[in-house]
Design an enzyme around this catalytic site. Structure first.
Site, mmCIF file in Angstrom:
data_model
loop_
_atom_site.group_PDB
_atom_site.id
_atom_site.type_symbol
_atom_site.label_atom_id
_atom_site.label_comp_id
_atom_site.label_asym_id
_atom_site.label_seq_id
_atom_site.Cartn_x
_atom_site.Cartn_y
_atom_site.Cartn_z
ATOM 1 C CE1 TYR A 1 -3.356 2.901 0.602
ATOM 2 C CE2 TYR A 1 -1.804 3.571 2.510
ATOM 3 C CZ TYR A 1 -2.690 3.723 1.662
ATOM 4 O OH TYR A 1 -3.191 5.234 1.915
ATOM 5 N N GLY B 1 -5.307 5.920 -0.142
ATOM 6 C CA GLY B 1 -6.834 6.031 0.545
ATOM 7 C C GLY B 1 -7.444 5.162 -0.481
#
Length: 504
Positions: free
Chosen positions: A55, A62
């Site tokens: 990530y 987000g």
């Protein structure tokens, strides 16, 4: 003399932050931190080489985290993060807050769980030591996903963008670095996210504010002592045996401090000598001030933990695994700042009540109305109490807890936020307001003692502090404007470490 403070991510204190912020110490990484940082970076690079999806390293951010980023765009991803997140508005944070943010972010990265390169972190340290101060707007953080907007404005300067202050001039980031003999860094995978995903804006404000609040708490106790002398207060309410039956540590701390400071006073009285009981604003000083100190110590404990914590996402663990979690969420600091707001408000609330007792001829045991030298033709300190009343009312509005609010962000992916940075900004304003309220109490106590010709009857400690107060506002012999005097005294109360000497 400039000292050296080694950042290791574990042992930083708010007193050390104060030294660094004031420029009386420079920062270095500890050898252990340097090793941890290198190992952490190697783990990130190993995962990338193995083709793992991480990530914010090779995905969007987000709500965009499901979008995979090409390897050739990994560096641009990090730069774009800083650019897109630098959306802060409003007044700029003062330099001391920005420096505190820089120190705390560096210390968090020094823990070795963020995957940043040593040279990138070193540039941040160099900026601290050489006085390159990014311009950081104070509004724009919701206090979860970290303080993204403030930290992005800070981090942009490291890549030669944004704006910074250097040697009194505001210039572009690249110009500031060049003037300081530094070179912008080119971010690699994970580094932009490592710089901006954390709670260092709210915690930085918190550290600076705790240092100021400590001084204001001490001077609240001192102002109460002088007011007790001005009003011939009953010292019996502070007896150790009496306070001990309600064993709150902070209650006895305040009671003991006031007994010590009033030792030798000929102005204070015993139960029954002048009256049987004082009003609550005098009699309950240990209980009220003590509860405020409880909020201070709680906030101090939480901030101390947060200063030496890893608060970004994802986290690079020592076993090589990289996990996304919620370590950036500001709720622990949001609650701490909201609690501190209540404590500091009460120092102001009860101070204003003591001011009212001194200026009100129905309550002040024979002193002239409004402490005027010629009541009627003069108003004395009547309107000073108005000012105190106005400020404590403003404080009550600011004390509404910011942490009870939450507005979803990032397409509802980030559906609960802390508003901790708002709480921190509010508590700093409350502290500054409270300094003004207590300055007014001190001026009123000074005037009451002057009108009573009681200087020789004071305790040695309170007498010494009264002399300091009168350097800013001598006794009034006629009506005159004193707004500048109140402001100057409040500034001294906020900034001077002389106050700590009276507590020793």
């Amino acid at each position: 003399m400039t000292g050296i403070i080694k950042l290791d991510g574990h042992t930083l204190t708010r007193q050390q932050v104060k030294q660094i912020v004031k420029g009386t110490a420079v920062v270095e990484l500890s050898p252990e931190s340097e090793e941890r940082i290198k190992l952490s970076r190697a783990r990130v690079e190993k995962c990338l080489a193995e083709g793992q999806v991480i990530y914010g390293v090779n995905t969007g951010f987000g709500k965009l985290s499901n979008i995979r980023i090409k390897e050739s765009d990994n560096e641009l991803l990090q730069l774009n993060l800083l650019r897109s997140d630098a959306t802060g508005v409003g007044d700029l944070f003062p330099t001391e807050v920005v420096r505190a943010m820089m120190v705390l972010r560096a210390n968090a990265l020094a823990r070795g769980f963020s995957g940043i390169r040593h040279e990138t972190l070193q540039l941040l340290l160099d900026c601290i030591n050489k006085g390159v101060h990014p311009l950081v707007p104070s509004q724009g953080s919701v206090g979860a996903s970290g303080d993204l907007a403030p930290l992005s404005h800070l981090a942009l300067v490291l890549v030669g963008e944004g704006k910074a202050e250097f040697e009194g001039a505001i210039v572009r980031g690249d110009v500031a670095l060049q003037k300081a003999g530094l070179v912008p860094v080119r971010l690699q995978a994970k580094e932009g996210l490592a710089l901006v995903n954390g709670t260092q804006a709210m915690t930085g404000i918190g550290v600076v504010t705790l240092n100021e609040a400590e001084r204001i708490g001490l001077v609240a106790d001192m102002a109460a002592s002088l007011s007790l002398e001005a009003l011939r207060g009953i010292i019996s309410a502070f007896e150790p045996a009496l306070l001990a039956v309600r064993p709150h540590l902070e209650l006895e701390l305040v009671g003991g401090r006031i007994r010590k400071w009033l030792d030798g006073s000929k102005r204070v009285t015993k139960q029954g000598e002048v009256r049987m009981q004082d009003a609550y604003s005098l009699r309950c000083i240990p209980q009220v001030h003590g509860a405020s100190w409880q909020s201070f110590f709680y906030a101090e404990e939480r901030v101390q933990i947060e200063m030496n914590a890893t608060t970004d996402n994802p986290i690079v663990l020592e076993n090589g695994e990289i996990f996304s979690g919620g370590q950036f969420h500001g709720q622990p600091i949001a609650f701490a700042m909201d609690f501190l707001k209540l404590g500091v408000c009460e120092w102001a609330n009860i101070s204003e009540r003591r001011t009212e007792r001194m200026v009100n001829s129905q309550l002040n045991d024979g002193l002239p109305p409004f402490l005027a030298t010629n009541p009627g033709i003069e108003c004395g300190l009547m309107i000073a109490q108005y000012t105190a009343a106005s400020i404590v009312s403003e404080n009550k509005v600011l004390a509404h807890p910011a942490s009870v609010d939450s507005i979803p962000t990032s397409g509802n992916q980030e559906d609960h936020v802390s508003m901790g940075t708002i709480a921190a900004r509010q508590v700093r304003q409350i502290v500054r307001n409270t300094a003004r309220v207590i300055a007014i109490e001190l001026i009123c106590a000074s005037q009451a003692i002057y009108l009573e010709k009681a200087e020789e009857q004071l305790a040695p400690t309170t007498s010494a502090f009264l002399k300091k107060v009168r350097e800013f506002c001598p006794p009034l012999t006629t009506d005159q404007p004193i707004g500048d005097e109140i402001e100057a005294l409040a500034k001294y109360l906020l900034e001077s470490d002389e106050l700590v000497e009276f507590a020793d």
